[in-house]
Design an enzyme around this catalytic site. Structure first.
Site, PDB file in Angstrom:
ATOM      1  N   CYS A   2       0.869  -1.174   0.000  1.00 24.22           N
ATOM      2  CA  CYS A   2       0.000   0.000   0.000  1.00 24.22           C
ATOM      3  C   CYS A   2       0.903   1.221   0.000  1.00 24.22           C
ATOM      4  O   CYS A   2       2.093   1.129   0.284  1.00 24.22           O
ATOM      5  CB  CYS A   2      -0.854   0.012   1.258  1.00 24.22           C
ATOM      6  SG  CYS A   2      -1.755  -1.509   1.490  1.00 24.22           S
ATOM      7  N   ARG A  27       1.818   1.219  -6.035  1.00 22.65           N
ATOM      8  CA  ARG A  27       1.988   0.357  -4.865  1.00 22.65           C
ATOM      9  C   ARG A  27       0.694  -0.360  -4.467  1.00 22.65           C
ATOM     10  O   ARG A  27       0.701  -1.195  -3.576  1.00 22.65           O
ATOM     11  CB  ARG A  27       2.474   1.192  -3.665  1.00 22.65           C
ATOM     12  CG  ARG A  27       3.796   1.881  -3.890  1.00 22.65           C
ATOM     13  CD  ARG A  27       4.189   2.689  -2.684  1.00 22.65           C
ATOM     14  NE  ARG A  27       4.336   1.842  -1.527  1.00 22.65           N
ATOM     15  CZ  ARG A  27       5.450   1.224  -1.179  1.00 22.65           C
ATOM     16  NH1 ARG A  27       6.525   1.368  -1.914  1.00 22.65           N
ATOM     17  NH2 ARG A  27       5.494   0.466  -0.108  1.00 22.65           N
ATOM     18  N   TRP A  74      -3.711  -2.151  -1.352  1.00 22.22           N
ATOM     19  CA  TRP A  74      -3.617  -3.443  -2.046  1.00 22.22           C
ATOM     20  C   TRP A  74      -4.027  -4.450  -0.985  1.00 22.22           C
ATOM     21  O   TRP A  74      -3.300  -4.700  -0.022  1.00 22.22           O
ATOM     22  CB  TRP A  74      -2.187  -3.701  -2.512  1.00 22.22           C
ATOM     23  CG  TRP A  74      -2.036  -4.947  -3.315  1.00 22.22           C
ATOM     24  CD1 TRP A  74      -2.338  -5.110  -4.632  1.00 22.22           C
ATOM     25  CD2 TRP A  74      -1.522  -6.204  -2.864  1.00 22.22           C
ATOM     26  NE1 TRP A  74      -2.050  -6.393  -5.023  1.00 22.22           N
ATOM     27  CE2 TRP A  74      -1.551  -7.088  -3.958  1.00 22.22           C
ATOM     28  CE3 TRP A  74      -1.044  -6.683  -1.643  1.00 22.22           C
ATOM     29  CZ2 TRP A  74      -1.126  -8.402  -3.878  1.00 22.22           C
ATOM     30  CZ3 TRP A  74      -0.618  -7.992  -1.556  1.00 22.22           C
ATOM     31  CH2 TRP A  74      -0.673  -8.840  -2.679  1.00 22.22           C
ATOM     32  N   ASN A 100       0.866   0.450   6.067  1.00 20.85           N
ATOM     33  CA  ASN A 100       1.372  -0.439   5.015  1.00 20.85           C
ATOM     34  C   ASN A 100       2.114  -1.571   5.702  1.00 20.85           C
ATOM     35  O   ASN A 100       2.963  -1.323   6.556  1.00 20.85           O
ATOM     36  CB  ASN A 100       2.326   0.352   4.110  1.00 20.85           C
ATOM     37  CG  ASN A 100       3.059  -0.545   3.143  1.00 20.85           C
ATOM     38  OD1 ASN A 100       2.494  -1.517   2.643  1.00 20.85           O
ATOM     39  ND2 ASN A 100       4.320  -0.236   2.876  1.00 20.85           N
ATOM     40  N   GLY A 101       1.789  -2.815   5.355  1.00 25.62           N
ATOM     41  CA  GLY A 101       2.472  -3.960   5.969  1.00 25.62           C
ATOM     42  C   GLY A 101       1.455  -4.902   6.571  1.00 25.62           C
ATOM     43  O   GLY A 101       0.271  -4.883   6.205  1.00 25.62           O
ATOM     44  N   GLU A 463       9.767 -14.642 -19.331  1.00 30.37           N
ATOM     45  CA  GLU A 463       9.458 -13.238 -19.056  1.00 30.37           C
ATOM     46  C   GLU A 463       8.330 -12.754 -19.975  1.00 30.37           C
ATOM     47  O   GLU A 463       7.415 -12.039 -19.538  1.00 30.37           O
ATOM     48  CB  GLU A 463      10.727 -12.396 -19.233  1.00 30.37           C
ATOM     49  CG  GLU A 463      10.549 -10.895 -19.090  1.00 30.37           C
ATOM     50  CD  GLU A 463       9.972 -10.445 -17.753  1.00 30.37           C
ATOM     51  OE1 GLU A 463       9.898 -11.240 -16.807  1.00 30.37           O
ATOM     52  OE2 GLU A 463       9.559  -9.268 -17.669  1.00 30.37           O
ATOM     53  N   LYS A 467       4.685 -11.246 -18.894  1.00 29.48           N
ATOM     54  CA  LYS A 467       4.152  -9.947 -19.342  1.00 29.48           C
ATOM     55  C   LYS A 467       2.769 -10.121 -19.958  1.00 29.48           C
ATOM     56  O   LYS A 467       1.872  -9.320 -19.735  1.00 29.48           O
ATOM     57  CB  LYS A 467       5.066  -9.283 -20.389  1.00 29.48           C
ATOM     58  CG  LYS A 467       6.376  -8.753 -19.898  1.00 29.48           C
ATOM     59  CD  LYS A 467       6.285  -7.592 -18.943  1.00 29.48           C
ATOM     60  CE  LYS A 467       6.238  -8.009 -17.516  1.00 29.48           C
ATOM     61  NZ  LYS A 467       7.389  -8.178 -16.757  1.00 29.48           N
ATOM     62  N   GLU A 470       0.246 -10.714 -17.105  1.00 28.17           N
ATOM     63  CA  GLU A 470      -0.002  -9.537 -16.268  1.00 28.17           C
ATOM     64  C   GLU A 470      -0.750  -8.436 -17.000  1.00 28.17           C
ATOM     65  O   GLU A 470      -1.650  -7.818 -16.449  1.00 28.17           O
ATOM     66  CB  GLU A 470       1.328  -8.902 -15.842  1.00 28.17           C
ATOM     67  CG  GLU A 470       2.094  -9.627 -14.819  1.00 28.17           C
ATOM     68  CD  GLU A 470       3.415  -8.924 -14.612  1.00 28.17           C
ATOM     69  OE1 GLU A 470       3.633  -8.450 -13.501  1.00 28.17           O
ATOM     70  OE2 GLU A 470       4.232  -8.830 -15.547  1.00 28.17           O
ATOM     71  N   HIS A 486       7.108 -33.582 -24.958  1.00 30.28           N
ATOM     72  CA  HIS A 486       6.991 -34.319 -23.695  1.00 30.28           C
ATOM     73  C   HIS A 486       5.691 -34.007 -22.963  1.00 30.28           C
ATOM     74  O   HIS A 486       5.579 -34.294 -21.779  1.00 30.28           O
ATOM     75  CB  HIS A 486       8.202 -34.032 -22.802  1.00 30.28           C
ATOM     76  CG  HIS A 486       9.495 -34.509 -23.389  1.00 30.28           C
ATOM     77  ND1 HIS A 486       9.771 -35.831 -23.605  1.00 30.28           N
ATOM     78  CD2 HIS A 486      10.574 -33.824 -23.869  1.00 30.28           C
ATOM     79  CE1 HIS A 486      10.965 -35.964 -24.156  1.00 30.28           C
ATOM     80  NE2 HIS A 486      11.473 -34.739 -24.336  1.00 30.28           N
ATOM     81  N   LYS A 581       3.004  -3.132  -7.446  1.00 29.74           N
ATOM     82  CA  LYS A 581       4.385  -3.181  -7.924  1.00 29.74           C
ATOM     83  C   LYS A 581       5.365  -3.677  -6.877  1.00 29.74           C
ATOM     84  O   LYS A 581       6.241  -4.467  -7.156  1.00 29.74           O
ATOM     85  CB  LYS A 581       4.810  -1.797  -8.409  1.00 29.74           C
ATOM     86  CG  LYS A 581       6.187  -1.829  -9.039  1.00 29.74           C
ATOM     87  CD  LYS A 581       6.314  -0.851 -10.147  1.00 29.74           C
ATOM     88  CE  LYS A 581       7.594  -1.037 -10.916  1.00 29.74           C
ATOM     89  NZ  LYS A 581       7.528  -2.188 -11.823  1.00 29.74           N
TER      90      LYS A 581
HETATM   91  C1  F6R Z   1       6.519  -8.503 -13.171  1.00 28.32           C
HETATM   92  C2  F6R Z   1       6.690  -7.808 -11.919  1.00 28.32           C
HETATM   93  C3  F6R Z   1       6.888  -8.609 -10.694  1.00 28.32           C
HETATM   94  C4  F6R Z   1       8.193  -8.163 -10.024  1.00 28.32           C
HETATM   95  C5  F6R Z   1       8.384  -8.894  -8.696  1.00 28.32           C
HETATM   96  C6  F6R Z   1       9.692  -8.514  -8.039  1.00 28.32           C
HETATM   97  O1  F6R Z   1       6.256  -7.612 -14.210  1.00 28.32           O
HETATM   98  O2  F6R Z   1       6.716  -6.610 -11.875  1.00 28.32           O
HETATM   99  O3  F6R Z   1       6.917  -9.967 -10.982  1.00 28.32           O
HETATM  100  O4  F6R Z   1       9.240  -8.439 -10.901  1.00 28.32           O
HETATM  101  O5  F6R Z   1       7.327  -8.586  -7.840  1.00 28.32           O
HETATM  102  O6  F6R Z   1       9.771  -7.156  -7.779  1.00 28.32           O
HETATM  103  P1  F6R Z   1      11.163  -6.490  -7.442  1.00 28.32           P
HETATM  104  O7  F6R Z   1      12.018  -6.613  -8.648  1.00 28.32           O
HETATM  105  O8  F6R Z   1      10.832  -5.076  -7.091  1.00 28.32           O
HETATM  106  O9  F6R Z   1      11.740  -7.260  -6.283  1.00 28.32           O
END
Ligand code: F6R
Length: 586
Positions: A2, A27, A74, A100-101, A463, A467, A470, A486, A581
């Site tokens: 948050c 956040r 969040w 937050n937490g 990756e 993407k 998400e 397989h 994020k």
């Molecule tokens: C994917 C994404 C998340 C972060 C993950 C780690 O697009 O954004 O999977 O990569 O939460 O976040 P960091 O790199 O900040 O530790």
């Protein structure tokens, strides 16, 4: 996860708080709220949705008062409801908090407070802080003493900000980020610099286990026992002012387009630092590399580069799995921890376990003031500027760029190949966005996409599928091409789309063979390659480049594909549903 923001000053608090919350929405963005202190009363407005939606509905920014707090949520404890949105008031309305937490012992505290007659309106763990502060205030009649008593009772990870009806603002930090912005006759306290960027460029970073009391005369910072602590005022780096979308429709698009520049800025280490780092890795008996999500995909690419080119044996660990893994860190170990935010709880936990066992921590982070950077022996900066889009894009390529630099150092290359050519090839790829937009239109109603890569490209495929999930909410999965036969082949039919990452390197022929297997099952193929082929229904041309560098360029069209697919499907790429994020909870 948050974001929290507080303000005390000589002007209206609410408009500044609403603007700051909008900048910090990456956040968490499922609900928002503001509380202000006005004429000895605490006024609260909150609701479900993004900050602008809640503001349109209830005019958060019209709340009067020069002292206030705000929050974007969040959800962890309790669903996305107005009652669960912050700020939370104590039952007598004397104190309001934003948090937050996670408070681990909230159920015990809640039981005790209920028995004492305090009441609760939400399902959150956070509300307990408001009533606990109130309880301690009712006993001590002193806001600072009530903070000290409360902090001794809370267990878990938290940053919170409180306002009391009797004046003043207080904020505390334990394993969640919190910083103070010093303005002209005003103070901000925030989860992130973005909360106050543009209003001041002077900040104090609170340490774990500290709290601050604010009033019109100034601030005092103490440890949780109330002993004063000293701080330096830091100038905020100018790049944080860069946190706007400029002419781009979305932050995510802007961040994808920044990559030709950001990969060149990545690292920024002196030769001595690079030498020290390489020597540390070489002399360590056990080398581990960790991260979460995208950062873990970078870790896998790092593992591949280190092993293939520098012959350094390195074990990747998914950060969230460390506690369940048979990993034996010791004083002969080094842990390379990758994290954009430097605040991911899983990564921090891994780093803490490693550090406690005597391992050296090397972090590769974007936020150099983060907890991870703080606890590391050496921290290498991504230097890619604030990444606001919730999905990681430019931080991924910057992490990779650092891996390439480190690999070269480990190989003893003194005249490192520079990344300028890679950068100009990425710029060329970005010019070809209309081709990718067309393909995204085709994906508008697709339900499954498979992404194939061999060798190092399988990590790029992972990756890319992350993407796609998400941003566009398309079910996407990545496989090494040779694994198709397989099992996954059973999934393919004429409704499936398969992306094959097929640059002209040692993986080319076997990926082409896998593509034939795909095609024979009627699936549609999107080929990413520098060699055209009739087998591709859609072709995304790759520029030719030194084969070691393909991963850095091939991810870019796939990021764009995920972005444009999100647009086609009317999803907001900057704020994917259910995500945040900076995942600072376990
Ligand atoms: C994917 C994404 C998340 C972060 C993950 C780690 O697009 O954004 O999977 O990569 O939460 O976040 P960091 O790199 O900040 O530790």
């Amino acid at each position: 996860m948050c974001s929290i923001l507080g303000y005390i000053g000589s002007g209206p608090a609410a408009p500044l708080i609403v603007e700051g919350l909008k900048r910090m929405e990456y956040r968490g963005y499922d609900s928002a709220g503001v509380a202000t202190l006005f004429m000895d009363k605490i006024l609260v407005k909150k609701g479900i949705g993004r900050v602008f939606e809640v503001n349109n509905e209830v005019s958060l920014d019209s709340l009067p008062g020069d002292v206030g707090i705000g929050h974007t949520r969040w959800a962890t404890h309790g669903g996305v409801t107005s009652a669960n949105a912050h700020p939370h008031l104590s039952s007598s309305n004397g104190i309001a908090i934003v948090h937050n937490g996670i408070i681990d012992n909230y159920q015990d505290l809640k039981r005790e407070l209920l028995a004492l007659g305090y009441t609760f309106k939400s399902e959150t763990d956070s509300e307990v802080i408001a009533n606990l502060l109130q309880r301690n205030y009712d006993v001590t009649r002193d806001f600072k003493k009530s903070m000290i008593a409360t902090l001794s009772q809370l267990k878990g990870k938290f940053a919170f900000i409180a306002i009391s009806k009797d004046g003043g603002l207080a904020a505390a930090r334990f394993q969640e980020p919190l910083m103070i912005g010093i303005g002209k006759q005003s103070y901000f306290v925030s989860s992130d610099i973005l909360g106050f960027v543009g209003n001041t460029d002077e900040a104090i970073y609170l340490e774990n286990g500290e709290f601050a009391m604010f009033n019109s005369d100034g601030i005092s910072i103490s440890d949780f026992e109330g002993n004063p602590t000293k701080h330096v005022v830091t100038k905020i780096s100018k790049e944080f002012a860069d946190a706007d979308k400029s002419d781009y429709v979305h932050y995510t698009l802007k961040e994808i387009y920044e990559q030709p520049t950001t990969i060149l800025r990545a690292g920024g280490m002196t030769e001595q630092e690079l030498d020290w780092l390489a020597a540390l890795i070489i002399r360590s008996k056990n080398v581990y590399i960790t991260g979460s999500g995208t950062s873990f995909n970078s870790a896998l690419i790092g593992k591949y580069l280190f092993s293939k080119y520098a012959r350094v044996k390195i074990e990747p660990i998914v950060s969230s799995e460390t506690q369940f893994s048979p990993v034996y860190f010791d004083s002969n170990s080094v842990l390379i921890a990758l994290s954009q935010s430097g605040e991911s709880a899983d990564v921090l936990e891994t780093a803490n376990i490693a550090k406690e066992s005597g391992a050296e921590i090397v972090s590769i982070v974007n936020v150099m003031t983060s907890s991870l950077a703080h606890m590391s022996s050496i921290s290498v900066g991504l230097n890619c500027g604030p990444e606001i889009g919730v999905a990681a894009t430019k931080s991924f390529t910057s992490q990779m760029a650092i891996m390439y630099k480190l690999t070269e150092k480990l190989c003893g290359v003194t005249d490192a190949r520079d990344l300028n050519l890679v950068s100009s090839q990425i710029s060329k790829l970005l010019l070809n966005h209309s081709n990718i937009q067309k393909i995204a239109k085709e994906l508008k109603t697709v339900s499954d996409i498979y992404v194939l890569g061999n060798g190092i490209h399988q990590y790029v495929a992972m990756e890319a599928s992350l993407k796609l999930k998400e941003l566009s909410y398309i079910h996407a999965e990545a496989f090494p091409g040779g694994e198709l036969k397989h099992g996954p082949l059973a999934l393919l039919d004429s409704n499936a789309y398969v992306v094959v990452i097929n640059p002209n390197d040692s993986t080319y022929t076997s990926m082409l063979a896998a593509t034939h297997e795909v095609k024979a099952r009627g699936a549609k193929v999107i080929g990413i390659s520098n060699i055209p082929s009739e087998i591709y229904d859609y072709w995304i041309p790759l520029p030719a480049i030194d084969e070691a560098f393909y991963p850095l360029i091939e991810i870019v069209p796939l990021q764009l594909l995920a972005y444009y697919s999100a647009i086609e499907r009317k999803a907001n790429p900057d704020y994917p549903r259910n995500l945040a994020k900076s995942v600072t909870v376990k």
